[in-house]
Enzyme design. Structure first.
Site, PDB file in Angstrom:
ATOM      1  N   GLU A 443      -9.079  27.152  34.985  1.00 36.99           N
ATOM      2  CA  GLU A 443     -10.206  27.421  34.074  1.00 36.99           C
ATOM      3  C   GLU A 443      -9.734  27.974  32.735  1.00 36.99           C
ATOM      4  O   GLU A 443     -10.396  28.830  32.146  1.00 36.99           O
ATOM      5  CB  GLU A 443     -11.210  28.397  34.704  1.00 36.99           C
TER       6      GLU A 443
HETATM    7  C1  LIG Z   1      -4.572  25.200  42.414  1.00 41.62           C
HETATM    8  C2  LIG Z   1      -5.159  24.606  41.178  1.00 41.62           C
HETATM    9  C3  LIG Z   1      -6.474  24.193  41.184  1.00 41.62           C
HETATM   10  C4  LIG Z   1      -7.016  23.567  40.059  1.00 41.62           C
HETATM   11  N1  LIG Z   1      -8.282  23.074  40.114  1.00 41.62           N
HETATM   12  C5  LIG Z   1      -8.726  22.273  39.104  1.00 41.62           C
HETATM   13  C6  LIG Z   1      -9.955  21.578  39.214  1.00 41.62           C
HETATM   14  O1  LIG Z   1     -10.698  21.712  40.191  1.00 41.62           O
HETATM   15  N2  LIG Z   1     -10.313  20.745  38.212  1.00 41.62           N
HETATM   16  C7  LIG Z   1      -9.537  20.553  37.112  1.00 41.62           C
HETATM   17  O2  LIG Z   1      -9.918  19.784  36.244  1.00 41.62           O
HETATM   18  N3  LIG Z   1      -8.358  21.215  36.969  1.00 41.62           N
HETATM   19  C8  LIG Z   1      -7.939  22.057  37.936  1.00 41.62           C
HETATM   20  N4  LIG Z   1      -6.744  22.719  37.819  1.00 41.62           N
HETATM   21  C9  LIG Z   1      -5.948  22.524  36.631  1.00 41.62           C
HETATM   22  C10 LIG Z   1      -5.858  23.746  35.748  1.00 41.62           C
HETATM   23  O3  LIG Z   1      -7.069  23.961  35.082  1.00 41.62           O
HETATM   24  C11 LIG Z   1      -4.659  23.542  34.815  1.00 41.62           C
HETATM   25  O4  LIG Z   1      -3.494  23.672  35.608  1.00 41.62           O
HETATM   26  C12 LIG Z   1      -4.646  24.504  33.664  1.00 41.62           C
HETATM   27  O5  LIG Z   1      -5.694  24.212  32.776  1.00 41.62           O
HETATM   28  C13 LIG Z   1      -3.317  24.478  32.902  1.00 41.62           C
HETATM   29  O6  LIG Z   1      -2.921  23.180  32.585  1.00 41.62           O
HETATM   30  P1  LIG Z   1      -1.442  22.688  32.932  1.00 41.62           P
HETATM   31  O7  LIG Z   1      -1.193  22.966  34.362  1.00 41.62           O
HETATM   32  O8  LIG Z   1      -1.300  21.298  32.463  1.00 41.62           O
HETATM   33  O9  LIG Z   1      -0.499  23.663  32.102  1.00 41.62           O
HETATM   34  P2  LIG Z   1      -0.113  23.522  30.565  1.00 41.62           P
HETATM   35  O10 LIG Z   1      -1.312  23.192  29.770  1.00 41.62           O
HETATM   36  O11 LIG Z   1       1.066  22.639  30.470  1.00 41.62           O
HETATM   37  O12 LIG Z   1       0.299  25.010  30.220  1.00 41.62           O
HETATM   38  C14 LIG Z   1       1.542  25.589  30.627  1.00 41.62           C
HETATM   39  C15 LIG Z   1       1.724  26.924  29.940  1.00 41.62           C
HETATM   40  O13 LIG Z   1       1.739  26.757  28.523  1.00 41.62           O
HETATM   41  C16 LIG Z   1       0.731  27.547  27.904  1.00 41.62           C
HETATM   42  N5  LIG Z   1       0.112  26.789  26.826  1.00 41.62           N
HETATM   43  C17 LIG Z   1      -0.338  25.508  26.865  1.00 41.62           C
HETATM   44  N6  LIG Z   1      -0.875  25.168  25.686  1.00 41.62           N
HETATM   45  C18 LIG Z   1      -0.794  26.251  24.894  1.00 41.62           C
HETATM   46  C19 LIG Z   1      -1.194  26.537  23.551  1.00 41.62           C
HETATM   47  N7  LIG Z   1      -1.827  25.640  22.790  1.00 41.62           N
HETATM   48  N8  LIG Z   1      -0.933  27.772  23.046  1.00 41.62           N
HETATM   49  C20 LIG Z   1      -0.333  28.702  23.805  1.00 41.62           C
HETATM   50  N9  LIG Z   1       0.069  28.492  25.073  1.00 41.62           N
HETATM   51  C21 LIG Z   1      -0.166  27.285  25.614  1.00 41.62           C
HETATM   52  C22 LIG Z   1      -0.290  27.860  28.994  1.00 41.62           C
HETATM   53  O14 LIG Z   1      -0.963  29.059  28.718  1.00 41.62           O
HETATM   54  C23 LIG Z   1       0.593  27.915  30.229  1.00 41.62           C
HETATM   55  O15 LIG Z   1       1.119  29.207  30.376  1.00 41.62           O
HETATM   56  C24 LIG Z   1      -6.228  23.417  38.906  1.00 41.62           C
HETATM   57  C25 LIG Z   1      -4.915  23.899  38.892  1.00 41.62           C
HETATM   58  C26 LIG Z   1      -4.379  24.472  40.007  1.00 41.62           C
HETATM   59  C27 LIG Z   1      -2.945  24.940  39.973  1.00 41.62           C
END
Ligand SMILES: Cc1cc2nc3c(=O)[nH]c(=O)nc-3n(C[C@H](O)[C@H](O)[C@H](O)COP(=O)(O)OP(=O)(O)OC[C@H]3O[C@@H](n4cnc5c(N)ncnc54)[C@H](O)[C@@H]3O)c2cc1C
Length: 596
Positions: A443
């Site tokens: 989220e």
């Molecule tokens: C167990 C689990 C359940 C989930 N359930 C759902 C679900 O039901 N539906 C759904 O749609 N998604 C779901 N998600 C996805 C979740 O919302 C994403 O994992 C999350 O939004 C982060 O995206 P990412 O994993 O691609 O990480 P990334 O976006 O790659 O981020 C990695 C790191 O980089 C940082 N970062 C990224 N961009 C920036 C920026 N512009 N500025 C500063 N820092 C940044 C982040 O803060 C983070 O620390 C789930 C994830 C997990 C692990």
């Protein structure tokens, strides 16, 4: 394990609902007029009962037997189906929804604190409900009558469940990069193609069908967030004869998670055979705006998940600290004296008081934010509606992040109090710690919440919302100061921190206006932390005042103790964090990639 763990303290929840949040006053809103204190208390009591008698006893078994993929379908623990039905019968799915859609029309303030018990009992089991409510509510808000009867009704009835399917392998934090596509057809639906990942509740055998609320781009849509639309995409669709048939939605993998192991999170492949039907929800290209309704609710729910997970661990460690004996008092030199309970050691009390301050502070923030949500929608006073909406928007990143980040710290303290036993899977604190970690990731990560708060929320309306917030805090501090028994110096410390935060915001906003975006935003996570400390201190001041009006007993003294502790130990950090945000240290702003 303390099997009689109460999950959350009843007296605290009652105090919060009635003494601090005055929830019965919401019945002045016509929408809640059919309710009274008794109906609120009955719902809270029913949630407590189910959480303790059914959800908590199944928590460990579900953690130990995570979902598995068999022949393309996800099989979950057998208890899930029964628990889901019991939660539906309780009314948890549509507790806050209007009676016109079968709901109980309860204030969100009541439902939030009642559902906190369900989350504390078994986070994964509640997850199926939370996701389904969110998906059904989106269709209720933005769907046509046909979509409502096809998708919303079976979800609110608990026959089908729901998900939010936003994330793609290349588009997590940055939803502007979503590439799933939607091709219009002459039959009213779109053909959806794409890959989604981490979709919680994305497939399972606990309900007959699953409805995904999917973000995708209609062919030819503009790039970026303004070209994203929202679709209802069921796992099984109704054919012309009313039978459920496959909708070309496939599970391409199950994520092996470290926590929330009773709820599957899956990778989904949509439209492999070009036969995945999706129905547009809301106007084309407005999908993200619609989804934000669900995401804001979901963010408050994540904050509640976090506060609840910290609460159950806190109470477990408290019971353990009272039961386990070890060593003697620091002044006792006679080794023949019997050992004392852990709680007799000041350092153990440090860990317990810190957990209490975090858990109860977080629950109060969530209660306050939920109250703004209720008033923003249902107050008869247009000014109050507008003011509440602004405060709700401003405080949502804090209501999500503070419980997640500080809740994780609280969970490590609960484990620490268990010593070596805490590091073993025989005891539950390690499981709650694993569960808790997700809350700062999904989220919108903590980093993204910091950007949202500083880049959008506090500068909204030219600083108008921040001024509104400051007025609200100052009014409550003035009231608290007038209550006999509240420490005036603590209130003054909180007021000073608030003024520092407001001045800091002005400095950072000016940098932004001058084009120094990095100078404004570089420390946004630190800014979020400083803001959170002030918000929690404000809520502790309110609780202090409410407690001081009561006859003194151990509970009242506990509230006063934690309020004083939070303000004395955390609030001074606001000054340090503010200096950091203003550039007192540029270590990570200036760090080069090859230095890290
Ligand atoms: C167990 C689990 C359940 C989930 N359930 C759902 C679900 O039901 N539906 C759904 O749609 N998604 C779901 N998600 C996805 C979740 O919302 C994403 O994992 C999350 O939004 C982060 O995206 P990412 O994993 O691609 O990480 P990334 O976006 O790659 O981020 C990695 C790191 O980089 C940082 N970062 C990224 N961009 C920036 C920026 N512009 N500025 C500063 N820092 C940044 C982040 O803060 C983070 O620390 C789930 C994830 C997990 C692990």
């Amino acid at each position: 394990m303390a099997s009689d763990n109460p999950l959350i303290r009843d007296r605290f929840v009652d105090f919060l609902l009635h003494d601090v949040l005055d929830v019965t006053s919401l019945t002045r809103c016509p929408h809640f007029a059919e309710h009274e204190r008794e109906t609120f208390d009955l719902y809270v009591a029913a949630c407590r009962r189910l959480a303790r008698s059914r959800l908590f006893p199944t928590y460990r078994a579900m953690d130990e037997a995570p979902p598995r993929l068999e022949s393309g379908r996800v099989i979950v623990h057998a208890e899930v189906k029964r628990l889901f039905r019991e939660l539906v019968d309780l009314g948890a799915l549509n507790a806050t929804r209007p009676t016109s859609v079968g709901g109980q029309q309860l204030p969100m303030t009541v439902a939030a604190l009642a559902h906190a018990y369900l989350m504390a009992g078994n986070l994964s089991a509640y997850g199926y409900v939370g996701l389904t409510t969110g998906a059904a509510h989106l269709i209720e808000a933005f769907g046509s009558d046909a979509l409502r009867s096809t998708f919303m009704t079976p979800m609110y009835e608990g026959r089908w469940s729901g998900t939010m399917a936003l994330t793609e392998p290349q588009a997590g934090s940055s939803l502007a990069d979503v590439t799933s596509s939607a091709t219009p057809t002459s039959e009213g639906h779109h053909l959806i193609r794409g890959s989604k990942i981490f979709i919680s509740g994305g497939d399972h055998d606990a309900t007959e069908n699953v409805v995904h609320l999917v973000l995708a781009r209609i062919d030819g849509a503009p790039r970026g967030t303004k070209g994203i639309s929202l679709f209802a995409v069921p796992r099984l669709r109704l054919d012309a004869g009313g039978a459920l048939v496959p909708n070309d939605v496939h599970v391409s993998g199950v994520i092996h998670k470290i926590g929330w192991r009773g709820l599957p999170s899956v990778a989904l492949s949509l439209g492999e055979s070009n036969d995945c039907h999706g129905w547009l929800v809301g106007p084309p290209h407005q999908g993200l705006r619609c989804m934000f309704q669900m995401m804001n609710e979901a963010r408050i729910m994540v904050g509640l998940n976090a506060a609840s997970t910290a609460s159950v661990a806190y109470l477990e460690s408290l019971a353990y600290a009272k039961e386990r004996t070890q060593g003697r008092s620091i002044t006792e030199k006679d080794a023949s004296r019997p050992p004392v309970a852990l709680v007799a050691h000041a350092d153990v009390r440090r860990m317990l008081l810190r957990q209490k301050a975090i858990v109860e502070g977080a629950l109060c923030v969530l209660g306050a934010v939920s109250r703004y949500a209720d008033l923003s929608e249902h107050s008869t006073d247009a000014d109050e509606r507008a003011r509440s909406q602004k405060l709700l928007d401003l405080l949502t990143p804090i209501a999500k992040t503070f419980p997640a980040e500080k809740g994780f710290e609280a969970n490590t303290l609960a484990l620490q109090i268990h010593g070596g036993y805490g590091y073993s899977s025989e005891y539950l604190p390690e499981a709650w710690l694993r569960d808790q970690k997700l809350n700062s990731i999904h989220e919108g990560t903590t980093g993204i919440q910091g950007l949202d708060l500083l880049g959008r929320k506090v500068v909204a309306g030219g600083g108008n919302t921040l001024a509104l917030f400051a007025d609200e805090v100052l009014a409550d501090l003035a009231e608290a100061e007038g209550v006999s028994g509240v420490d005036v110096a603590s209130i003054a410390t909180t007021r000073e921190a608030l003024h520092r935060l407001v001045a800091l915001t002005a400095t950072l906003a000016q940098r932004g206006v001058a084009g120094d975006v990095e100078g404004m935003m570089g420390h946004s996570a630190d800014y979020l932390e400083a803001f959170s400390i002030v918000v929690v201190a404000w809520q502790w001041a309110r609780m202090w005042a409410a407690a001081a009006r009561r006859e003194e007993d151990a509970f009242v003294r506990g509230i006063v103790r934690a309020a004083r502790y939070w303000i004395a130990t955390e609030v001074p950090r606001v000054l340090q964090l503010a200096a950091l945000c203003e550039g007192a240290d540029r270590s990570y702003l200036d760090a080069r990639e090859d230095e890290l």
